[in-house]
Design a protein around this motif. Sequence first.
Motif, PDB file in Angstrom:
ATOM      1  N   CYS A  57      54.933 -59.513  79.153  1.00 42.93           N
ATOM      2  CA  CYS A  57      53.810 -59.077  79.984  1.00 42.93           C
ATOM      3  C   CYS A  57      52.644 -58.654  79.091  1.00 42.93           C
ATOM      4  O   CYS A  57      52.803 -57.809  78.203  1.00 42.93           O
ATOM      5  CB  CYS A  57      54.233 -57.915  80.876  1.00 42.93           C
ATOM      6  SG  CYS A  57      52.974 -57.359  82.025  1.00 42.93           S
ATOM      7  N   LYS A  58      51.494 -59.235  79.326  1.00 42.51           N
ATOM      8  CA  LYS A  58      50.309 -58.927  78.540  1.00 42.51           C
ATOM      9  C   LYS A  58      49.799 -57.535  78.887  1.00 42.51           C
ATOM     10  O   LYS A  58      49.468 -57.235  80.034  1.00 42.51           O
ATOM     11  CB  LYS A  58      49.227 -59.972  78.827  1.00 42.51           C
ATOM     12  CG  LYS A  58      47.873 -59.681  78.221  1.00 42.51           C
ATOM     13  CD  LYS A  58      47.880 -59.757  76.720  1.00 42.51           C
ATOM     14  CE  LYS A  58      46.489 -59.508  76.145  1.00 42.51           C
ATOM     15  NZ  LYS A  58      46.472 -59.439  74.699  1.00 42.51           N
ATOM     16  N   ASN A  59      49.759 -56.642  77.894  1.00 43.71           N
ATOM     17  CA  ASN A  59      49.249 -55.294  78.124  1.00 43.71           C
ATOM     18  C   ASN A  59      47.759 -55.327  78.403  1.00 43.71           C
ATOM     19  O   ASN A  59      47.016 -56.075  77.777  1.00 43.71           O
ATOM     20  CB  ASN A  59      49.518 -54.404  76.906  1.00 43.71           C
ATOM     21  CG  ASN A  59      50.988 -54.048  76.761  1.00 43.71           C
ATOM     22  OD1 ASN A  59      51.692 -53.922  77.761  1.00 43.71           O
ATOM     23  ND2 ASN A  59      51.448 -53.903  75.531  1.00 43.71           N
ATOM     24  N   CYS A 112      51.971 -48.448  83.653  1.00 44.55           N
ATOM     25  CA  CYS A 112      53.325 -48.977  83.808  1.00 44.55           C
ATOM     26  C   CYS A 112      54.304 -48.116  83.029  1.00 44.55           C
ATOM     27  O   CYS A 112      53.961 -47.525  81.993  1.00 44.55           O
ATOM     28  CB  CYS A 112      53.413 -50.436  83.346  1.00 44.55           C
ATOM     29  SG  CYS A 112      54.996 -51.218  83.802  1.00 44.55           S
ATOM     30  N   THR A 115      44.796 -59.797  83.468  1.00 40.70           N
ATOM     31  CA  THR A 115      45.106 -58.523  82.840  1.00 40.70           C
ATOM     32  C   THR A 115      43.884 -57.646  82.635  1.00 40.70           C
ATOM     33  O   THR A 115      43.929 -56.440  82.859  1.00 40.70           O
ATOM     34  CB  THR A 115      45.779 -58.764  81.468  1.00 40.70           C
ATOM     35  OG1 THR A 115      46.969 -59.534  81.669  1.00 40.70           O
ATOM     36  CG2 THR A 115      46.127 -57.457  80.796  1.00 40.70           C
ATOM     37  N   SER A 137      62.539 -57.768  83.907  1.00 45.01           N
ATOM     38  CA  SER A 137      61.970 -56.746  83.027  1.00 45.01           C
ATOM     39  C   SER A 137      62.991 -56.358  81.965  1.00 45.01           C
ATOM     40  O   SER A 137      64.201 -56.493  82.155  1.00 45.01           O
ATOM     41  CB  SER A 137      61.556 -55.519  83.831  1.00 45.01           C
ATOM     42  OG  SER A 137      62.674 -54.960  84.483  1.00 45.01           O
ATOM     43  N   TRP A 148      51.623 -66.055  79.629  1.00 47.61           N
ATOM     44  CA  TRP A 148      50.704 -65.178  80.338  1.00 47.61           C
ATOM     45  C   TRP A 148      49.266 -65.513  79.948  1.00 47.61           C
ATOM     46  O   TRP A 148      48.959 -65.672  78.782  1.00 47.61           O
ATOM     47  CB  TRP A 148      50.998 -63.717  80.004  1.00 47.61           C
ATOM     48  CG  TRP A 148      50.527 -62.778  81.074  1.00 47.61           C
ATOM     49  CD1 TRP A 148      49.260 -62.343  81.275  1.00 47.61           C
ATOM     50  CD2 TRP A 148      51.322 -62.194  82.093  1.00 47.61           C
ATOM     51  NE1 TRP A 148      49.203 -61.514  82.360  1.00 47.61           N
ATOM     52  CE2 TRP A 148      50.471 -61.409  82.893  1.00 47.61           C
ATOM     53  CE3 TRP A 148      52.687 -62.270  82.422  1.00 47.61           C
ATOM     54  CZ2 TRP A 148      50.928 -60.687  83.991  1.00 47.61           C
ATOM     55  CZ3 TRP A 148      53.142 -61.543  83.508  1.00 47.61           C
ATOM     56  CH2 TRP A 148      52.264 -60.764  84.280  1.00 47.61           C
ATOM     57  N   ASN A 195      59.093 -53.066  89.285  1.00 44.06           N
ATOM     58  CA  ASN A 195      60.201 -53.315  88.367  1.00 44.06           C
ATOM     59  C   ASN A 195      61.475 -52.611  88.836  1.00 44.06           C
ATOM     60  O   ASN A 195      62.535 -52.806  88.256  1.00 44.06           O
ATOM     61  CB  ASN A 195      59.847 -52.910  86.932  1.00 44.06           C
ATOM     62  CG  ASN A 195      59.417 -51.455  86.814  1.00 44.06           C
ATOM     63  OD1 ASN A 195      60.004 -50.552  87.414  1.00 44.06           O
ATOM     64  ND2 ASN A 195      58.377 -51.206  86.012  1.00 44.06           N
ATOM     65  N   LYS A 249      48.350 -55.584  87.808  1.00 41.33           N
ATOM     66  CA  LYS A 249      49.056 -55.033  86.643  1.00 41.33           C
ATOM     67  C   LYS A 249      49.542 -53.635  87.020  1.00 41.33           C
ATOM     68  O   LYS A 249      49.172 -53.075  88.042  1.00 41.33           O
ATOM     69  CB  LYS A 249      48.124 -54.969  85.435  1.00 41.33           C
ATOM     70  CG  LYS A 249      47.686 -56.320  84.947  1.00 41.33           C
ATOM     71  CD  LYS A 249      48.834 -57.108  84.354  1.00 41.33           C
ATOM     72  CE  LYS A 249      49.347 -56.489  83.065  1.00 41.33           C
ATOM     73  NZ  LYS A 249      50.431 -57.305  82.470  1.00 41.33           N
ATOM     74  N   SER A 297      61.286 -57.152  90.307  1.00 36.71           N
ATOM     75  CA  SER A 297      61.269 -58.013  89.120  1.00 36.71           C
ATOM     76  C   SER A 297      62.392 -57.613  88.179  1.00 36.71           C
ATOM     77  O   SER A 297      62.261 -56.651  87.413  1.00 36.71           O
ATOM     78  CB  SER A 297      59.908 -57.911  88.416  1.00 36.71           C
ATOM     79  OG  SER A 297      58.874 -58.346  89.266  1.00 36.71           O
ATOM     80  N   CYS A 350      57.287 -54.511  78.569  1.00 34.93           N
ATOM     81  CA  CYS A 350      58.018 -55.762  78.384  1.00 34.93           C
ATOM     82  C   CYS A 350      57.231 -56.739  77.506  1.00 34.93           C
ATOM     83  O   CYS A 350      56.009 -56.844  77.626  1.00 34.93           O
ATOM     84  CB  CYS A 350      58.309 -56.404  79.737  1.00 34.93           C
ATOM     85  SG  CYS A 350      59.282 -55.348  80.827  1.00 34.93           S
ATOM     86  N   LEU A 393      47.218 -62.498  87.911  1.00 32.45           N
ATOM     87  CA  LEU A 393      47.715 -62.370  86.536  1.00 32.45           C
ATOM     88  C   LEU A 393      46.604 -61.965  85.571  1.00 32.45           C
ATOM     89  O   LEU A 393      46.794 -61.979  84.359  1.00 32.45           O
ATOM     90  CB  LEU A 393      48.322 -63.702  86.061  1.00 32.45           C
ATOM     91  CG  LEU A 393      49.517 -64.229  86.855  1.00 32.45           C
ATOM     92  CD1 LEU A 393      49.891 -65.623  86.367  1.00 32.45           C
ATOM     93  CD2 LEU A 393      50.702 -63.291  86.752  1.00 32.45           C
TER      94      LEU A 393
END
Length: 261
Positions: free
Chosen positions: A21-23, A14, A210, A109, A174, A83, A55, A106, A18, A208
């Motif tokens: 948002c879970k990395n 990515c 991750t 962001s 998340w 994004n 993701k 989105s 943000c 979702l």
Amino acid sequence: MRFKKVYIEITNRCNLNCSFCKNNSRYKEDMSLNKFEIVLKKIKKYTDYIYLHVKGEPLLHSNLDGILNLCNRYNMKVNITTNGVLLLDKINVIKKYNNIRQINISLHSENNKSNYLDDILKAVELIPNIYISYRFWTNNDLLNKLKEYYNYNSSNGNKLSDKRFLSFDKKFIWPDINNDYYKEKGYCHGLKSHIGILVDGSIVICCLDTNGDTKIGNIFTDNIDDILNSDMVNKIIDGFNNRCVYFELCKHCSYKEKFDK
């Protein structure tokens, strides 16, 4: 078993970071064209719609043209969730394909680029036949600028103009097995309306997910028919039908509350 959609993560890289948002901790990579074609061949009988999203930012893929060309060859209708940062840069590639049904942008962001929305609007003007969904959580300056640009009339609900819409959702926690949210009861559309395929081929039940915590198999090494007819998958579906979740990750996901009756 047929799915309304299959999410395919063509990259887990990515260009933003943000806070909401879970990395993901997975090795960062793009799915090769050869592997992507394997995915399309295997899921073809299960769906007509693919979503380039789990993701990562799909427009970052090193060969987006090749990805979309394969989708076209296999008669797959495509939704892209982005994004929007790279949309103008990639617009000439996107314009080539008439099987792209919708682009979700989105706009919640955290991006401080001054001409961010201006570039998005320039790109959107070049693809009039593609549905555009501008996604928000709450009202903000970008939303106000968007309404002004489209001369928005509130009597039209979420419709801005032909094939241009606003989409709102409540902010959620998340899913993360290490967060403080925990609820064993709940319902989800995972394995009913959709599955997800991560960049390494992991088949997950959640868009979702991750880090692949809801993995039910791998599309590159396993038979997808066997996976979807396995005892584990049946237990997961039966659990949701009885409002009980199977995976630990699902117990730490507040998104399932939107399906509470």
